[in-house]
Each structure stands twice: as structure tokens, then as C-alpha cells.
Design an enzyme around this catalytic site. Sequence first.
Site: not given
Length: 480
Positions: A101, A188, A264, A312, A357
Site C-alpha cells: 500500500h 477548400h 471519499q 531521407s 487511481s
Amino acid sequence: MANSTSRVSFASISPAIALGPLDGRYRGAVAPLVDHLSEAALNRERIHVEVEWVIALTDGQVVPGAPTLSDAEKAYLRKIVTDFGGEGIAEHADIERTTVHDVKAVEYYIKRRLDAAPSVLGEDTVLPAVSELVHFCCTSEDINNLSYALMVKGAVEHVWLPAATALVEQIKGMAREHKAVPMLSRTHGQPATPSTLGKELAVLAHRLDRQLRRIAASEYLGKLNGATGTYGAHVAAVPGANWPTVSKSFVEGLGLTWNPLTTQIESHDWQAEVYADIARFNRILHNLATDVWTYISLGFFKQIPVPGATGSSTMPHKVNPIRFENAEANLEVSNALLDVLASTLVESRMQRDLTDSSGQRNIGTAFGHSLLAIDNVRKGLDRLAVDEVVLLADLDANWEVLGEPIQSAMRAAGVAGVPGMENPYERLKDLTRGHRIGSADMIEFVRGLGLPADVTERLAALTPATYVGLAEQLVDDYLV
């Protein structure tokens, strides 16, 4: 082909070999985020919050009988935070292997240092006596939500926002420099009313700047109210304290905005808001990257070769717009993560589930890809030079775009009572649509319209390169 199982395992060579590009190939560009959004940064902020909670409880004499800490003792506590480095990270990890933990491991990490305080401050120190005030009445989310708020706030204000602001200022500088450089627009994808290169860059800078102002004004919320947001343990332990007032003072003392009503977890709505704004900035920056890429392909920009670099692997002449392509990809990855975080963090089953979490551990990756894209765009813009010859040639090849101002002038003249101005749009459409015309064709047409002499001369002198309206003035007046 060799059997892949016989190959050397890179993981066995070094655990530092990165699985992802941000911690490998691109580490240099995103390294500043590590101090704010890494796992180590999370644990440091957890220690910070726990330490400040002990100091707040003792300073306010919230818990009856708690000792008052001296300045030296408070300094000792805060040094636990500032000293948290490589050895501390390893020690915390070792504790967590037992606790399984991470927040409980932080609590034990701090308590070890409280137990060691007499050897540093003397036997009369009261720090061992406040050991049980570490994590007092706290659920893990009390610590985590404040830690994440501090982490994201720090990352935004000290890393991401300065980098994004520097980029926008760079774009503004280019806009001002090229505000009078005429450029054929494309709507366009087709030739359209000319603008200036600077004005088009100013549009993008203005859009990005607006998002920066929103992000700079972000609120970072936090809470400290127990396992389900009721202060149940607090009231049971110390019923005489005004716990909402204590909580509000503590959260605001950390530089955050207090959230008075939660389950919580702190509800994470503020995170969704920040991530949505950053994602929007990313999308506008993506627009800039694709536009600049297109301008490069049209020849409006020349790319300045990097000495010694290869464009290239097979075509020696090429200088590819890789910075903008890299930025596009990283912005898309960043936004995929930011969108997921923004949409999922605002939901939690009943009073708590653990999806947030796991999700929040990806915040650093989301920020990292955005920061990497910003870095690439900045470097890409630095290697550009405007080719005004190409811009002017493009304009000169499209005299038909002057059909718009001429038919507009005919409309105005017709309203003013000048005869012969019927069907101006249709007449210009017949002249220009689907046709390539040159300056002679356009001047001949204008002089045969019968417009007032001053209008005729003004239109006859107009060229695609001078038909830019107020573009230059708009940059001067509105690009802040």
C-alpha cells in the site's frame, strides 16, 4: 531466422531501458515533467501533504494535548520532503513491498524519521510524540487528491505553460515579421482571396493564446474530509473541532481551492476541465502543424537544413518536415489520453471505486506527449525561411481571385446609381470561373465596365499581391 527466445533480454541488461519513448528516445524534451508527474513526485507530494497536516494540527491545537512544535521541529519535518531523493525512493519502495500500500508506506516512512528526530534535534524534541498525528483521520484519498492537485498545478504552471507560452510568443514574432508578406489563400484547397502570411499565423497565435489564458486561470481543487466525505472519524475523535473550517484552511494553505462536498474522492471535475483545455490547445496546435506542413509542400516555406542531418535514407535532396509530423503524432497521443482522463475521472461508483487511481498514473504521459509536440513545433519553426518568390509567383498565377473585389465594387456602384452594373457576380463568374486569366485580361475587363474613373483606376491597379485588405493592420491592432 534466429529463435527469438535465444536473444539477449534487454530487461536483464538494465531496468533503465525504457518501454516507452518518453522515458527513452525523448527523455531530454520531457525531463522537466519528471519532478512533477512521476511516481517519485507523487510520493514526495504525499509526504509534503502528510507533513503539513501534522504541522496544521499542532499549530492550530486541533487535537487536545498535542504539543506545539518549535521552528526547528517544523523545519525538520519539512526537510523530510526536500530530502526525498534516490535513497528515499528506494526506502519507500522497500516499505511498500511489505505494506502493499503506497500511502501507508509514506506514513511509515515519515514515522521512521520522527523516531530518529532525537538523534538530530536532541532528546527533548517532541516529534516522536506526534507520530500518531501522521495520517490522522485521513483516508488515502485525502492525501492522494491533494497530492495530484499539487502535482498537476506544478506541472502546468512551471513546465507546460511556460513551454506553451514560449511557443505562442514565437508564432506571434513570426506573424509580426511577415505581416506584410502577401500570400494566396486556399479555401477548400482552391485559390481564394489573398491574405498575408503574418495574418494567417496571427490567427493561430490568437487562438492558442486564448486557450493559454483559460489554462492559466484553472482552479485546482482539493478536499480533506475522511472516508466518505462526512468527517466521521474526525468528529468521533475530536468532536469539539470545527472540522470543515480546519479542512478549508489546510487545503487553501496548500495553494488549492477547497471542495466542501465530496464522496471519499475529490470529484476530479477540475481535472477534466484542465485536460479539456489543454486538449483544445493541442488540437489548435495540430491545426498549425498541418497548415505549416502544407505551406512547406507548396514551397511558401523553405526548410533550413541541419548540418550533417539526413533527410531521407535514399534520396539525398530531401529535407522532410519531420518536426511537424512528429508533433502531429504526439498531439494525437496526448489528446487520446487527455480525452480518456477527462471523460472517466468524473465518474466513480457510489462513494468510491479505484478506476481513478489507475487512470491518474497516466497524467504524466499525456502531458509528456504534448510537451514533446510543443518542443518539435518550436524547433521546426526555427528552421523555416519564407520564400517570397514562390509566394508572389503563386499569386501572379491566380488573377481570377480579383473577381471578388471587382464584382463587389460593381455592386456598390450600382447601389450608387451608376448604370450598366447589372448582374456583377454572374459577369465575373463567366469571366473567371474555370479560366486562367492574366493581368491584361483583368485590366481590359475593368476598363470596359463604365465605372467612375477613380474606381476604375483603383481596380486596374489592383493585383493579387496587393489585394490583402486590412491583413497587416489586423496583426498590428489585435495580436496582443
